[in-house]
Scaffold this motif. Structure first.
Motif, mmCIF file in Angstrom:
data_model
loop_
_atom_site.group_PDB
_atom_site.id
_atom_site.type_symbol
_atom_site.label_atom_id
_atom_site.label_comp_id
_atom_site.label_asym_id
_atom_site.label_seq_id
_atom_site.Cartn_x
_atom_site.Cartn_y
_atom_site.Cartn_z
ATOM 1 N N MET A 186 0.854 -1.192 0.000
ATOM 2 C CA MET A 186 0.000 0.000 0.000
ATOM 3 C C MET A 186 0.892 1.245 0.000
ATOM 4 N N SER A 187 0.430 2.307 -0.667
ATOM 5 C CA SER A 187 1.178 3.553 -0.667
ATOM 6 C C SER A 187 0.241 4.705 -0.391
ATOM 7 N N LEU A 188 0.778 5.731 0.254
ATOM 8 C CA LEU A 188 -0.040 6.859 0.655
ATOM 9 C C LEU A 188 -0.051 7.889 -0.454
ATOM 10 N N THR A 189 -1.231 8.322 -0.926
ATOM 11 C CA THR A 189 -1.333 9.328 -1.970
ATOM 12 C C THR A 189 -2.231 10.450 -1.502
ATOM 13 N N ARG A 190 -1.972 11.639 -2.020
ATOM 14 C CA ARG A 190 -2.743 12.811 -1.619
ATOM 15 C C ARG A 190 -3.765 13.148 -2.685
ATOM 16 N N ASN A 191 -4.956 13.395 -2.242
ATOM 17 C CA ASN A 191 -6.017 13.851 -3.133
ATOM 18 C C ASN A 191 -5.627 15.215 -3.664
ATOM 19 N N ALA A 192 -5.528 15.339 -4.981
ATOM 20 C CA ALA A 192 -5.045 16.572 -5.579
ATOM 21 C C ALA A 192 -6.011 17.721 -5.419
ATOM 22 N N GLU A 193 -7.267 17.433 -5.181
ATOM 23 C CA GLU A 193 -8.242 18.501 -5.161
ATOM 24 C C GLU A 193 -8.824 18.723 -3.763
ATOM 25 N N ALA A 194 -9.159 17.697 -3.078
ATOM 26 C CA ALA A 194 -9.780 17.872 -1.780
ATOM 27 C C ALA A 194 -8.754 17.941 -0.654
ATOM 28 N N GLY A 195 -7.520 17.470 -0.938
ATOM 29 C CA GLY A 195 -6.460 17.543 0.043
ATOM 30 C C GLY A 195 -6.493 16.434 1.073
ATOM 31 N N ASP A 196 -7.363 15.442 0.916
ATOM 32 C CA ASP A 196 -7.417 14.376 1.902
ATOM 33 C C ASP A 196 -6.408 13.302 1.563
ATOM 34 N N LEU A 197 -6.105 12.467 2.534
ATOM 35 C CA LEU A 197 -5.161 11.376 2.322
ATOM 36 C C LEU A 197 -5.918 10.080 2.242
ATOM 37 N N ARG A 198 -5.501 9.231 1.298
ATOM 38 C CA ARG A 198 -6.157 7.934 1.196
ATOM 39 C C ARG A 198 -5.162 6.886 0.735
ATOM 40 N N LEU A 199 -5.424 5.658 1.084
ATOM 41 C CA LEU A 199 -4.550 4.560 0.716
ATOM 42 C C LEU A 199 -5.037 3.903 -0.555
ATOM 43 N N LYS A 200 -4.101 3.681 -1.468
ATOM 44 C CA LYS A 200 -4.439 2.996 -2.708
ATOM 45 C C LYS A 200 -3.352 1.970 -2.996
ATOM 46 N N PRO A 201 -3.701 0.755 -3.307
ATOM 47 C CA PRO A 201 -2.687 -0.238 -3.638
ATOM 48 C C PRO A 201 -2.029 0.094 -4.965
ATOM 49 N N LYS A 202 -0.714 -0.069 -5.023
ATOM 50 C CA LYS A 202 0.005 0.239 -6.261
ATOM 51 C C LYS A 202 -0.521 -0.558 -7.430
ATOM 52 N N SER A 203 -0.875 -1.802 -7.212
ATOM 53 C CA SER A 203 -1.292 -2.670 -8.312
ATOM 54 C C SER A 203 -2.580 -2.210 -8.963
ATOM 55 N N SER A 204 -3.365 -1.368 -8.250
ATOM 56 C CA SER A 204 -4.650 -0.956 -8.803
ATOM 57 C C SER A 204 -4.529 0.188 -9.780
ATOM 58 N N ARG A 205 -3.361 0.840 -9.827
ATOM 59 C CA ARG A 205 -3.243 2.034 -10.640
ATOM 60 C C ARG A 205 -3.013 1.733 -12.119
ATOM 61 N N TRP A 206 -2.105 0.835 -12.424
ATOM 62 C CA TRP A 206 -1.713 0.658 -13.817
ATOM 63 C C TRP A 206 -2.801 0.040 -14.688
ATOM 64 N N PRO A 207 -3.662 -0.849 -14.179
ATOM 65 C CA PRO A 207 -4.811 -1.244 -15.008
ATOM 66 C C PRO A 207 -5.697 -0.061 -15.370
ATOM 67 N N THR A 208 -5.823 0.898 -14.451
ATOM 68 C CA THR A 208 -6.598 2.100 -14.746
ATOM 69 C C THR A 208 -5.915 2.935 -15.817
ATOM 70 N N VAL A 209 -4.600 3.060 -15.719
ATOM 71 C CA VAL A 209 -3.836 3.792 -16.738
ATOM 72 C C VAL A 209 -4.044 3.149 -18.107
ATOM 73 N N LEU A 210 -3.941 1.822 -18.159
ATOM 74 C CA LEU A 210 -4.114 1.104 -19.423
ATOM 75 C C LEU A 210 -5.521 1.309 -19.973
ATOM 76 N N LEU A 211 -6.517 1.236 -19.104
ATOM 77 C CA LEU A 211 -7.896 1.436 -19.541
ATOM 78 C C LEU A 211 -8.096 2.835 -20.113
ATOM 79 N N LEU A 212 -7.595 3.846 -19.414
ATOM 80 C CA LEU A 212 -7.745 5.219 -19.906
ATOM 81 C C LEU A 212 -6.996 5.418 -21.214
ATOM 82 N N ALA A 213 -5.828 4.802 -21.338
ATOM 83 C CA ALA A 213 -5.054 4.922 -22.582
ATOM 84 C C ALA A 213 -5.798 4.287 -23.754
#
Length: 478
Positions: free
Chosen positions: A1-28
């Motif tokens: 798990m890695s800690l990321t900052r909400n770019a707009e609301a400023g809150d902190l939330r945990l997101k698993p690294k593995s969940s990001r790149w499938p989203t990147v691929l889908l958006l691409a």
């Protein structure tokens, strides 16, 4: 798990690294699908003319209407994404793509196909919305790579559309197969977005500037119409003059209205700030290189053998020639992203535009063989990958975070205008440096050399503009 900052609301939330790149691929992939809509029908226009029982000039509206709808829909939907939710408007854009594809596939006549193509054009907002989503979900050190991958889909999708057009058009479904393919792809992308894409936090909402959107529609529609139909000045000067005057009048009314609006469709004060303005101007001149690469390469290899450097290839084979350039753009996008994560984005844009300029100089002096053409087109692809990765990163770096999608929407719109301008200038060149062969017109050797020279100068100018941008420690992370 890695800690990321909400770019707009400023809150902190945990997101698993593995969940990001499938989203990147889908958006691409979604961005690639939207970019394909502009070129999927181009090689098949003669077939559409025959199937729909319309003239070749009427059939060309299948391209024009998509460009017009994209020019209007991209900034409007991008602004709405910043206000009401980027995931929500991503789904809306994909839904318009599916609805347009189905309308064009099953519609009983030319008017229905035109309406479907207009809806497909609105899907061009997928790229700027997707890029703004990527900045929200990716950690700072990986954002540049993700944005570069997404940006590469513009050129990759355009080239792939040219290749697939002949294949899909010759299927059992005929030209309707092109739209069935787009509908199926859009449905799969919607399902993926529902499963994988999440908004970073709350959005401001508020009342949308409908009057500003209508004014922007008239201004952009008139400008793009005049550019795309520039050949009409010799045959239909009065309609073009009237539309030009209407666009100027609308602009004179729209600009003050936007400056007064509390939540304008286009934040003109930000858009005319020196860094944003210079980035968008550089985008215009650099993007011309990508479109010219498609246009000139296809034109060069399809010219009859013995006519200058012509190779006499079919439209499908011409699409195959662009595969190495497309693969180059896709393969180098992660490299471009790593550069963005390490050096100033303006240097990446300057380098990419310079590579494109030198590549067209190479093409000016080395053409006439398939190998030289393929290598030259691939070299332009190298510069395109670098340039297109840097453009959105710079725009977001110089714009407020809450306006990320809208800022990218304007930058995406600039790319559309650049493509329309490149096509118009190509038509002007063709009118002055043309030779007829097989019922078609092709550029003479002098005309082709002039085209390569002009595009090389355009990309060099973009490189110089990029170096004039103010430095930042890392615009891709801001």
């Amino acid at each position: 798990m890695s800690l990321t900052r909400n770019a707009e609301a400023g809150d902190l939330r945990l997101k698993p690294k593995s969940s990001r790149w499938p989203t990147v691929l889908l958006l691409a992939v979604s961005g690639m699908l939207s970019s394909m809509q502009f070129t999927l029908v181009v090689p098949s226009l003669p077939s559409f003319s025959e199937d729909l029982g319309v003239s070749a000039e009427d059939a060309s509206w299948l391209v024009t209407i998509t460009l017009l709808a994209g020019a209007v829909g991209t900034p409007v939907l991008s602004r709405m994404a910043d206000m009401y939710g980027r995931r929500r408007l991503l789904l809306v854009a994909l839904g318009l793509l599916v609805a347009g594809s189905l309308t064009a596939a099953v519609g009983p006549g030319f008017g229905w196909v035109l309406a479907g193509r207009a809806l497909q054009g609105c899907a061009s907002s997928i790229v700027p919305i997707g890029i703004s989503l990527l900045r929200d979900i990716m950690p700072a050190g990986r954002a540049g790579t993700a944005i570069a991958v997404m940006s590469a889909t513009v050129g990759l999708g355009s080239a792939t559309g040219l290749l697939l057009s002949g294949i899909l058009g010759s299927s059992a479904l005929g030209t309707s197969g092109i739209f069935v393919f787009s509908a199926a792809g859009g449905l799969l992308a919607m399902a993926g977005a529902l499963a994988l894409v999440r908004d970073a936090g709350a959005y401001p909402g508020g009342r949308f500037d409908v009057l500003g959107a209508l004014g922007l529609s008239v201004v952009l529609g008139s400008v793009l119409f005049v550019l795309s139909k520039s050949g009409w000045w010799g045959t239909h000067p009065l309609p073009l003059a009237v539309i030009s005057g209407l666009g100027i009048l609308a602009a004179c009314l729209w600009i003050p209205q936007q400056l007064r609006s509390a939540r304008p469709v286009v934040d003109l004060r930000t858009a005319f700030r020196r860094p944003v303005l210079l980035t968008n101007i550089a985008t215009f001149f650099a993007t011309a290189g990508m479109f010219a690469n498609h246009l000139l390469t296809a034109h060069e290899v399809q010219a009859p053998a013995g006519l200058g450097s012509g190779l006499g290839l079919s439209p499908v084979d011409a699409g195959l020639v662009m595969i190495p350039a497309s693969l180059t753009m896709a393969g180098l996008s992660p490299v471009a992203g790593m550069l963005l994560n390490r050096i100033d984005g303006r240097k990446v844009l300057a380098l990419g535009a310079l590579v494109m300029s030198l590549s067209f100089v190479f093409r000016l002096f080395t053409h006439g063989s398939l190998t030289a053409i393929v290598v030259g087109a691939a070299l332009v692809g190298v510069g395109t990958a670098l340039s297109f990765a840097a453009m959105p990163a710079l725009v977001m770096g110089y714009s407020p975070a809450q306006d990320a999608a809208a800022a990218n929407g304007i930058n995406s719109l600039i790319r559309t205008f650049s493509g329309a301008a490149a096509s118009a200038l190509f038509a002007v060149l063709l009118s002055g440096f043309a030779v007829s062969a097989g019922g078609s017109q092709f550029l003479t050797q002098a005309g082709l050399a002039l085209a390569f020279t002009a595009v090389a100068a355009s990309c060099l100018f973009a490189s110089v503009l990029a170096l004039m941008l103010p430095s930042s420690r890392d615009t891709a992370r801001r």
